[in-house]
Design a protein around this motif. Structure first.
Motif, PDB file in Angstrom:
ATOM      1  N   LEU A  48      71.148  17.740  21.706  1.00  0.00           N
ATOM      2  CA  LEU A  48      70.677  17.294  23.015  1.00  0.00           C
ATOM      3  C   LEU A  48      71.246  18.244  24.067  1.00  0.00           C
ATOM      4  O   LEU A  48      72.368  18.722  23.950  1.00  0.00           O
ATOM      5  CB  LEU A  48      71.128  15.861  23.288  1.00  0.00           C
ATOM      6  N   ASP A  49      70.492  18.536  25.083  1.00  0.00           N
ATOM      7  CA  ASP A  49      70.842  19.460  26.174  1.00  0.00           C
ATOM      8  C   ASP A  49      70.873  20.924  25.753  1.00  0.00           C
ATOM      9  O   ASP A  49      71.167  21.784  26.573  1.00  0.00           O
ATOM     10  CB  ASP A  49      72.174  19.092  26.838  1.00  0.00           C
ATOM     11  N   GLU A  50      70.594  21.238  24.485  1.00  0.00           N
ATOM     12  CA  GLU A  50      70.487  22.635  24.074  1.00  0.00           C
ATOM     13  C   GLU A  50      69.106  23.139  24.498  1.00  0.00           C
ATOM     14  O   GLU A  50      68.091  22.489  24.248  1.00  0.00           O
ATOM     15  CB  GLU A  50      70.644  22.779  22.560  1.00  0.00           C
ATOM     16  N   ILE A  51      69.077  24.284  25.126  1.00  0.00           N
ATOM     17  CA  ILE A  51      67.815  24.839  25.616  1.00  0.00           C
ATOM     18  C   ILE A  51      67.148  25.652  24.508  1.00  0.00           C
ATOM     19  O   ILE A  51      67.799  26.460  23.849  1.00  0.00           O
ATOM     20  CB  ILE A  51      68.054  25.702  26.860  1.00  0.00           C
ATOM     21  N   PHE A  52      65.865  25.394  24.316  1.00  0.00           N
ATOM     22  CA  PHE A  52      65.081  26.188  23.373  1.00  0.00           C
ATOM     23  C   PHE A  52      63.703  26.406  23.996  1.00  0.00           C
ATOM     24  O   PHE A  52      63.307  25.720  24.927  1.00  0.00           O
ATOM     25  CB  PHE A  52      64.984  25.514  21.999  1.00  0.00           C
ATOM     26  N   SER A  53      63.001  27.379  23.479  1.00  0.00           N
ATOM     27  CA  SER A  53      61.643  27.666  23.937  1.00  0.00           C
ATOM     28  C   SER A  53      60.698  27.579  22.758  1.00  0.00           C
ATOM     29  O   SER A  53      61.116  27.724  21.610  1.00  0.00           O
ATOM     30  CB  SER A  53      61.562  29.080  24.525  1.00  0.00           C
ATOM     31  N   TYR A  54      59.447  27.377  23.073  1.00  0.00           N
ATOM     32  CA  TYR A  54      58.448  27.428  22.011  1.00  0.00           C
ATOM     33  C   TYR A  54      57.187  28.092  22.537  1.00  0.00           C
ATOM     34  O   TYR A  54      56.903  28.075  23.732  1.00  0.00           O
ATOM     35  CB  TYR A  54      58.148  26.040  21.430  1.00  0.00           C
ATOM     36  N   GLU A  55      56.462  28.696  21.622  1.00  0.00           N
ATOM     37  CA  GLU A  55      55.188  29.314  21.944  1.00  0.00           C
ATOM     38  C   GLU A  55      54.159  28.799  20.960  1.00  0.00           C
ATOM     39  O   GLU A  55      54.416  28.762  19.754  1.00  0.00           O
ATOM     40  CB  GLU A  55      55.282  30.835  21.835  1.00  0.00           C
ATOM     41  N   ILE A  56      53.018  28.406  21.480  1.00  0.00           N
ATOM     42  CA  ILE A  56      51.888  27.977  20.663  1.00  0.00           C
ATOM     43  C   ILE A  56      50.767  28.965  20.943  1.00  0.00           C
ATOM     44  O   ILE A  56      50.371  29.143  22.097  1.00  0.00           O
ATOM     45  CB  ILE A  56      51.455  26.545  21.015  1.00  0.00           C
ATOM     46  N   LYS A  57      50.288  29.590  19.899  1.00  0.00           N
ATOM     47  CA  LYS A  57      49.268  30.619  20.067  1.00  0.00           C
ATOM     48  C   LYS A  57      48.143  30.359  19.075  1.00  0.00           C
ATOM     49  O   LYS A  57      48.393  30.102  17.896  1.00  0.00           O
ATOM     50  CB  LYS A  57      49.896  31.984  19.803  1.00  0.00           C
ATOM     51  N   VAL A  58      46.910  30.425  19.570  1.00  0.00           N
ATOM     52  CA  VAL A  58      45.748  30.275  18.708  1.00  0.00           C
ATOM     53  C   VAL A  58      44.877  31.510  18.897  1.00  0.00           C
ATOM     54  O   VAL A  58      44.472  31.827  20.020  1.00  0.00           O
ATOM     55  CB  VAL A  58      44.936  29.009  19.038  1.00  0.00           C
ATOM     56  N   GLU A  59      44.627  32.193  17.802  1.00  0.00           N
ATOM     57  CA  GLU A  59      43.701  33.319  17.798  1.00  0.00           C
ATOM     58  C   GLU A  59      42.733  33.084  16.654  1.00  0.00           C
ATOM     59  O   GLU A  59      43.163  32.980  15.501  1.00  0.00           O
ATOM     60  CB  GLU A  59      44.439  34.642  17.599  1.00  0.00           C
ATOM     61  N   SER A  60      41.460  32.957  17.014  1.00  0.00           N
ATOM     62  CA  SER A  60      40.436  32.642  16.026  1.00  0.00           C
ATOM     63  C   SER A  60      40.830  31.340  15.343  1.00  0.00           C
ATOM     64  O   SER A  60      41.018  30.335  16.010  1.00  0.00           O
ATOM     65  CB  SER A  60      40.250  33.803  15.047  1.00  0.00           C
ATOM     66  N   ASN A  61      41.015  31.332  14.033  1.00  0.00           N
ATOM     67  CA  ASN A  61      41.413  30.115  13.308  1.00  0.00           C
ATOM     68  C   ASN A  61      42.877  30.136  12.887  1.00  0.00           C
ATOM     69  O   ASN A  61      43.272  29.394  11.994  1.00  0.00           O
ATOM     70  CB  ASN A  61      40.527  29.931  12.077  1.00  0.00           C
ATOM     71  N   THR A  62      43.688  30.986  13.528  1.00  0.00           N
ATOM     72  CA  THR A  62      45.104  31.056  13.193  1.00  0.00           C
ATOM     73  C   THR A  62      45.934  30.445  14.312  1.00  0.00           C
ATOM     74  O   THR A  62      45.888  30.895  15.457  1.00  0.00           O
ATOM     75  CB  THR A  62      45.546  32.514  12.956  1.00  0.00           C
ATOM     76  N   LEU A  63      46.663  29.401  13.968  1.00  0.00           N
ATOM     77  CA  LEU A  63      47.575  28.723  14.881  1.00  0.00           C
ATOM     78  C   LEU A  63      48.986  29.168  14.531  1.00  0.00           C
ATOM     79  O   LEU A  63      49.394  29.063  13.369  1.00  0.00           O
ATOM     80  CB  LEU A  63      47.436  27.209  14.721  1.00  0.00           C
ATOM     81  N   THR A  64      49.735  29.661  15.505  1.00  0.00           N
ATOM     82  CA  THR A  64      51.116  30.092  15.279  1.00  0.00           C
ATOM     83  C   THR A  64      52.021  29.347  16.249  1.00  0.00           C
ATOM     84  O   THR A  64      51.785  29.349  17.457  1.00  0.00           O
ATOM     85  CB  THR A  64      51.272  31.611  15.497  1.00  0.00           C
ATOM     86  N   VAL A  65      53.064  28.710  15.697  1.00  0.00           N
ATOM     87  CA  VAL A  65      54.069  28.022  16.499  1.00  0.00           C
ATOM     88  C   VAL A  65      55.392  28.750  16.273  1.00  0.00           C
ATOM     89  O   VAL A  65      55.804  28.945  15.135  1.00  0.00           O
ATOM     90  CB  VAL A  65      54.207  26.537  16.094  1.00  0.00           C
ATOM     91  N   THR A  66      56.039  29.142  17.372  1.00  0.00           N
ATOM     92  CA  THR A  66      57.314  29.850  17.291  1.00  0.00           C
ATOM     93  C   THR A  66      58.350  29.091  18.106  1.00  0.00           C
ATOM     94  O   THR A  66      58.108  28.762  19.271  1.00  0.00           O
ATOM     95  CB  THR A  66      57.182  31.286  17.839  1.00  0.00           C
ATOM     96  N   ILE A  67      59.504  28.814  17.493  1.00  0.00           N
ATOM     97  CA  ILE A  67      60.643  28.195  18.171  1.00  0.00           C
ATOM     98  C   ILE A  67      61.667  29.294  18.412  1.00  0.00           C
ATOM     99  O   ILE A  67      62.042  30.012  17.475  1.00  0.00           O
ATOM    100  CB  ILE A  67      61.278  27.070  17.320  1.00  0.00           C
ATOM    101  N   MET A  68      62.134  29.423  19.661  1.00  0.00           N
ATOM    102  CA  MET A  68      63.055  30.486  20.029  1.00  0.00           C
ATOM    103  C   MET A  68      64.318  29.889  20.642  1.00  0.00           C
ATOM    104  O   MET A  68      64.233  28.998  21.495  1.00  0.00           O
ATOM    105  CB  MET A  68      62.385  31.431  21.031  1.00  0.00           C
ATOM    106  N   ARG A  69      65.480  30.398  20.160  1.00  0.00           N
ATOM    107  CA  ARG A  69      66.775  29.968  20.687  1.00  0.00           C
ATOM    108  C   ARG A  69      67.671  31.190  20.827  1.00  0.00           C
ATOM    109  O   ARG A  69      67.639  32.084  19.984  1.00  0.00           O
ATOM    110  CB  ARG A  69      67.443  28.962  19.749  1.00  0.00           C
ATOM    111  N   GLU A  70      68.454  31.204  21.867  1.00  0.00           N
ATOM    112  CA  GLU A  70      69.356  32.327  22.103  1.00  0.00           C
ATOM    113  C   GLU A  70      70.347  32.463  20.955  1.00  0.00           C
ATOM    114  O   GLU A  70      70.958  31.486  20.519  1.00  0.00           O
ATOM    115  CB  GLU A  70      70.103  32.124  23.424  1.00  0.00           C
TER     116      GLU A  70
END
Length: 137
Positions: A57-79
């Motif tokens: 809890l309170d830890e900062i993280f980022s995420y990216e959701i990307k869709v290109e054509s029929n490919t869904l990519t989810v990326t979780i990023m933490r320092e």
């Protein structure tokens, strides 16, 4: 991520009461069908042990959701940690139908319907960005 009939993607963060860190997992809902679950960090099990590489809890993280054509990519990023990436092939998911427009929502939805009345959810979004390539107005 919503479509007009179903949800191609739901991203979850969940920390169990006795764990010090939480898990991140996603659900990909087939159009008119069932969910396929992907565990990115930790487990979605209701009896999961404390995830070794979980998010506190309170830890900062980022995420990216990307869709290109029929490919869904989810990326979780933490320092200081490697990115966690999940790729989902949506070829047979039904969302390539032009009538199935997709859009994003960000928020907190309490999925706990078995806890105490005092249970609550909270999230802080420090920034939100979205872009659409090739979008026709």
């Amino acid at each position: 991520m919503h479509a007009n009939d179903d949800e191609p993607l739901r991203l979850y963060y969940r920390k169990l009461p006795n764990n010090s860190k939480g898990a991140i997992y996603i659900a990909h809902e087939l159009l008119g069908g069932d969910d396929t679950w992907y565990e990115l960090i930790g487990s979605r099990s209701s009896s999961a042990p404390d995830p070794e590489d979980g998010i506190a809890l309170d830890e900062i993280f980022s995420y990216e959701i990307k869709v290109e054509s029929n490919t869904l990519t989810v990326t979780i990023m933490r320092e200081g940690k490697d990115d966690v990436v999940q790729i989902v092939d949506m070829t047979d998911s039904g969302y390539d139908d032009p009538s199935q427009y997709q859009y994003f929502k960000a928020g907190v939805y309490n999925q706990n319907n078995t806890g105490d009345d005092s249970d609550y959810v909270q999230a802080t979004f420090y920034a939100l960005e979205n872009s659409h390539m090739g979008y026709q107005h």
